[in-house]
Design an enzyme around this catalytic site. Structure first.
Site, PDB file in Angstrom:
ATOM      1  N   PRO A  44       1.129  -1.020  -0.275  1.00  0.00           N
ATOM      2  CA  PRO A  44      -0.118   0.268   0.511  1.00  0.00           C
ATOM      3  C   PRO A  44       0.666   1.680  -0.157  1.00  0.00           C
ATOM      4  CG  PRO A  44      -0.152  -0.942   2.059  1.00  0.00           C
ATOM      5  CD  PRO A  44       1.141  -1.573   1.328  1.00  0.00           C
ATOM      6  N   MET A  45       0.949   2.214  -0.985  1.00  0.00           N
ATOM      7  CA  MET A  45       1.374   3.301  -1.026  1.00  0.00           C
ATOM      8  C   MET A  45       0.343   4.833  -0.620  1.00  0.00           C
ATOM      9  SD  MET A  45       4.864   2.300  -2.515  1.00  0.00           S
ATOM     10  CE  MET A  45       4.169   1.871  -3.898  1.00  0.00           C
ATOM     11  N   ALA A  46       0.120   5.518   0.097  1.00  0.00           N
ATOM     12  CA  ALA A  46      -0.455   6.099  -0.098  1.00  0.00           C
ATOM     13  C   ALA A  46      -0.461   7.601  -0.758  1.00  0.00           C
ATOM     14  CB  ALA A  46      -0.761   7.088   1.066  1.00  0.00           C
ATOM     15  N   GLN A  98      -7.104  -0.276   3.547  1.00  0.00           N
ATOM     16  CA  GLN A  98      -6.628   0.045   4.766  1.00  0.00           C
ATOM     17  C   GLN A  98      -6.807   1.064   5.706  1.00  0.00           C
ATOM     18  OE1 GLN A  98      -2.350   1.437   5.208  1.00  0.00           O
ATOM     19  NE2 GLN A  98      -1.864  -0.782   5.274  1.00  0.00           N
ATOM     20  N   CYS A 128       2.544   2.217  10.299  1.00  0.00           N
ATOM     21  CA  CYS A 128       2.882   4.099   9.690  1.00  0.00           C
ATOM     22  C   CYS A 128       4.130   5.069  10.660  1.00  0.00           C
ATOM     23  CB  CYS A 128       1.700   5.002   8.896  1.00  0.00           C
ATOM     24  SG  CYS A 128       2.440   6.617   8.530  1.00  0.00           S
ATOM     25  N   LYS A 167      -0.835  -4.680   8.454  1.00  0.00           N
ATOM     26  CA  LYS A 167       0.333  -4.288   8.133  1.00  0.00           C
ATOM     27  C   LYS A 167       1.294  -3.903   9.526  1.00  0.00           C
ATOM     28  CE  LYS A 167       3.452  -2.855   4.533  1.00  0.00           C
ATOM     29  NZ  LYS A 167       3.614  -1.369   4.490  1.00  0.00           N
ATOM     30  N   ASN A 228       8.437  -7.816   3.901  1.00  0.00           N
ATOM     31  CA  ASN A 228       8.654  -6.450   2.423  1.00  0.00           C
ATOM     32  C   ASN A 228       9.797  -6.179   3.063  1.00  0.00           C
ATOM     33  OD1 ASN A 228       6.811  -3.031   3.516  1.00  0.00           O
ATOM     34  ND2 ASN A 228       7.263  -3.960   1.739  1.00  0.00           N
ATOM     35  N   GLY A 229      10.047  -5.101   2.282  1.00  0.00           N
ATOM     36  CA  GLY A 229      11.064  -4.003   2.795  1.00  0.00           C
ATOM     37  C   GLY A 229      12.210  -4.254   1.609  1.00  0.00           C
ATOM     38  N   ASP A 230      12.740  -3.166   0.601  1.00  0.00           N
ATOM     39  CA  ASP A 230      14.068  -3.096  -0.253  1.00  0.00           C
ATOM     40  C   ASP A 230      14.026  -3.974  -1.453  1.00  0.00           C
ATOM     41  OD1 ASP A 230      14.305  -1.045   1.987  1.00  0.00           O
ATOM     42  OD2 ASP A 230      16.537  -2.002   2.388  1.00  0.00           O
TER      43      ASP A 230
HETATM   44  C1  LIG Z   1       5.250   7.290  -0.841  1.00  0.00           C
HETATM   45  C2  LIG Z   1       5.295   5.886   0.128  1.00  0.00           C
HETATM   46  C3  LIG Z   1       3.825   5.757   1.129  1.00  0.00           C
HETATM   47  C4  LIG Z   1       3.326   4.353   1.410  1.00  0.00           C
HETATM   48  N1  LIG Z   1       2.246   4.977   2.054  1.00  0.00           N
HETATM   49  C5  LIG Z   1       2.067   3.304   3.287  1.00  0.00           C
HETATM   50  C6  LIG Z   1       0.448   3.665   3.785  1.00  0.00           C
HETATM   51  O1  LIG Z   1      -0.430   3.713   3.058  1.00  0.00           O
HETATM   52  N2  LIG Z   1       0.332   2.259   4.055  1.00  0.00           N
HETATM   53  C7  LIG Z   1       1.152   1.591   3.986  1.00  0.00           C
HETATM   54  O2  LIG Z   1       0.896   0.471   5.401  1.00  0.00           O
HETATM   55  N3  LIG Z   1       1.949   1.367   4.317  1.00  0.00           N
HETATM   56  C8  LIG Z   1       2.844   2.523   3.423  1.00  0.00           C
HETATM   57  N4  LIG Z   1       4.182   3.069   2.711  1.00  0.00           N
HETATM   58  C9  LIG Z   1       4.971   1.564   3.319  1.00  0.00           C
HETATM   59  C10 LIG Z   1       5.239   0.627   2.022  1.00  0.00           C
HETATM   60  O3  LIG Z   1       3.920  -0.071   1.942  1.00  0.00           O
HETATM   61  C11 LIG Z   1       6.310  -0.073   2.395  1.00  0.00           C
HETATM   62  O4  LIG Z   1       6.063  -0.862   3.892  1.00  0.00           O
HETATM   63  C12 LIG Z   1       8.021   0.045   2.553  1.00  0.00           C
HETATM   64  O5  LIG Z   1       8.018   1.293   1.263  1.00  0.00           O
HETATM   65  C13 LIG Z   1       9.036  -1.033   2.654  1.00  0.00           C
HETATM   66  O6  LIG Z   1       9.213  -1.398   1.026  1.00  0.00           O
HETATM   67  P1  LIG Z   1       9.627  -1.437   0.044  1.00  0.00           P
HETATM   68  O7  LIG Z   1      11.073  -1.123   0.614  1.00  0.00           O
HETATM   69  O8  LIG Z   1       9.262  -2.331  -1.367  1.00  0.00           O
HETATM   70  O9  LIG Z   1       9.270   0.099  -0.613  1.00  0.00           O
HETATM   71  C14 LIG Z   1       4.136   4.106   2.140  1.00  0.00           C
HETATM   72  C15 LIG Z   1       5.783   3.865   1.776  1.00  0.00           C
HETATM   73  C16 LIG Z   1       5.988   4.870   0.790  1.00  0.00           C
HETATM   74  C17 LIG Z   1       7.195   5.106  -0.077  1.00  0.00           C
END
Ligand SMILES: Cc1cc2nc3c(=O)[nH]c(=O)nc-3n(C[C@H](O)[C@H](O)[C@H](O)COP(=O)(O)O)c2cc1C
Length: 357
Positions: A44-46, A98, A128, A167, A228-230
């Site tokens: 999820p990415m706001a 979410q 968050c 999450k 999740n992560g990286d």
């Molecule tokens: C721009 C942005 C918005 C995000 N919004 C949310 C969100 O709304 N809810 C959430 O649980 N995590 C949010 N995250 C975290 C991501 O879901 C994820 O856990 C985090 O980026 C690590 O994964 P990645 O390394 O694959 O990016 C957000 C991350 C980014 C960069």
């Protein structure tokens, strides 16, 4: 694989999701109430995870998509702006929403509203770290207090029969409570799956994700753990699975401007129903075509001006690393109509001398 049309990718993926093929394809995993799912899940990415994005990534093999970060209190009140974030009418299921909040009754009421709207599941945000959320005791701040975590998950569990996912991060900071305790609490209160971003809340986005925490979560849980992560490549996805034993991987930032990454990861995990396909990076021209398609979807779902203005940050991701794209980038960050996006791309192609490879 990446040269396959988006539709082919989807067909390949979902063709194998039928019950008969489940046993055959060990890469798939299941969440109670959501059925069998491909082992790559979008984060999820706001600000990014709107309907246009969800449509794009579904074509790349994602099945379980999520509407990010909706305020539980706003939903519970029936706030119009909050409801406006729920652009899910008529969307292909499953769509999970979410929510975040710090009051059990607020989350429970929000979940009831979502159930009446027909969503496929509810995801609780305990990840968050943003001050806007955490200062009010929501998001990752909940992880400081396992009793509150239990109250919040339990309240939603008792309020709705919907699939319920959580999450979270690997704790608020390095001190207790740690992953094992938090996972046990969430699962004990009825979470059907847990996605773990392997950083602490305090870390925000600094440092590296500590995948050992995902392995720890996996050892502590009986419900599926989504790591999740990286993850930046299909290879990373495979490595995370092998190192941690997680049931599925979740990909966020690295897929922005590169939604092909979902298909690449599925391919690497053996979940595309094809063997021996070699994944390759999309050509610059394919990236531009995808960007245009994404812009069209953004305009369709949000109205042209709002859609394109909000699309700008995706546009920047699509052209990242593209050669000689300075002017294109500049044009994209100020465009507010679809034809401006199209003209910017045409002009870039002209300058690059026709088809770009
Ligand atoms: C721009 C942005 C918005 C995000 N919004 C949310 C969100 O709304 N809810 C959430 O649980 N995590 C949010 N995250 C975290 C991501 O879901 C994820 O856990 C985090 O980026 C690590 O994964 P990645 O390394 O694959 O990016 C957000 C991350 C980014 C960069």
């Amino acid at each position: 694989l990446n040269h396959m049309a988006a539709e082919d990718v989807r067909d390949e993926t979902f063709a194998d999701a039928s019950p008969a093929s489940r046993q055959r394809d060990g890469a798939f995993f299941a969440i109670r109430g959501l059925g069998t799912l491909p082992p790559v899940v979008p984060a999820p990415m706001a600000g990014y995870g709107d309907r246009a994005w969800r449509e794009i990534i579904r074509r790349m093999g994602c099945r379980l998509v999520v509407v990010p970060m909706v305020s539980a209190e706003g939903l519970a009140r029936g706030d119009r702006k909050t409801l406006g974030l729920l652009d899910i009418e008529g969307e292909i299921a499953p769509v999970v929403v979410q929510i975040f909040g710090s009051r059990p009754e607020g989350l429970a009421e929000a979940a009831r509203r979502l159930e009446s709207l027909g969503v496929s599941g509810v995801d609780l945000n305990f990840g968050c770290p943003a001050r806007r959320v955490a200062a009010h005791g929501g998001g990752a701040a909940v992880l400081k207090n396992p009793a509150l975590l239990a109250d919040l998950v339990g309240a939603v569990r008792r309020a709705v029969a919907l699939p319920l996912t959580v999450k979270m991060r690997a704790g608020w900071d390095e001190s207790a409570p740690g992953v094992e305790e938090l996972v046990r609490v969430a699962e004990g209160e009825g979470a059907d799956a847990i996605a773990l971003h392997a950083r602490t809340g305090k870390q925000m986005f600094t440092g590296e994700a500590d995948w050992d925490r995902i392995a720890e979560a996996k050892r502590a849980a009986t419900v599926p753990i989504i790591g999740n992560g990286d993850i930046r490549s299909g290879e990373d996805a495979l490595r995370m699975m092998r190192l941690t034993g997680c049931d599925a991987v979740m990909i966020g930032r690295a897929a922005l401007g590169n939604p092909w990454l979902f298909a690449e990861a599925l391919d690497r995990l053996g979940a595309l129903g094809r063997s021996g396909e070699s994944s390759r990076q999309p050509s610059p021209d394919e990236r531009l075509e995808m960007m245009l398609e994404h812009a069209r979807l953004a305009a369709r779902w949000k109205g042209e001006v709002r859609g394109i203005v909000e699309f700008r940050k995706h546009a920047v991701c699509y052209v990242r690393g593209l050669r000689g794209a300075k002017h294109l980038r500049q044009a994209l960050v100020s465009c507010s109509t679809l034809s401006e996006v199209e003209r910017a791309v045409e002009s870039y192609r002209r300058r690059a001398g026709g088809v770009i490879r």
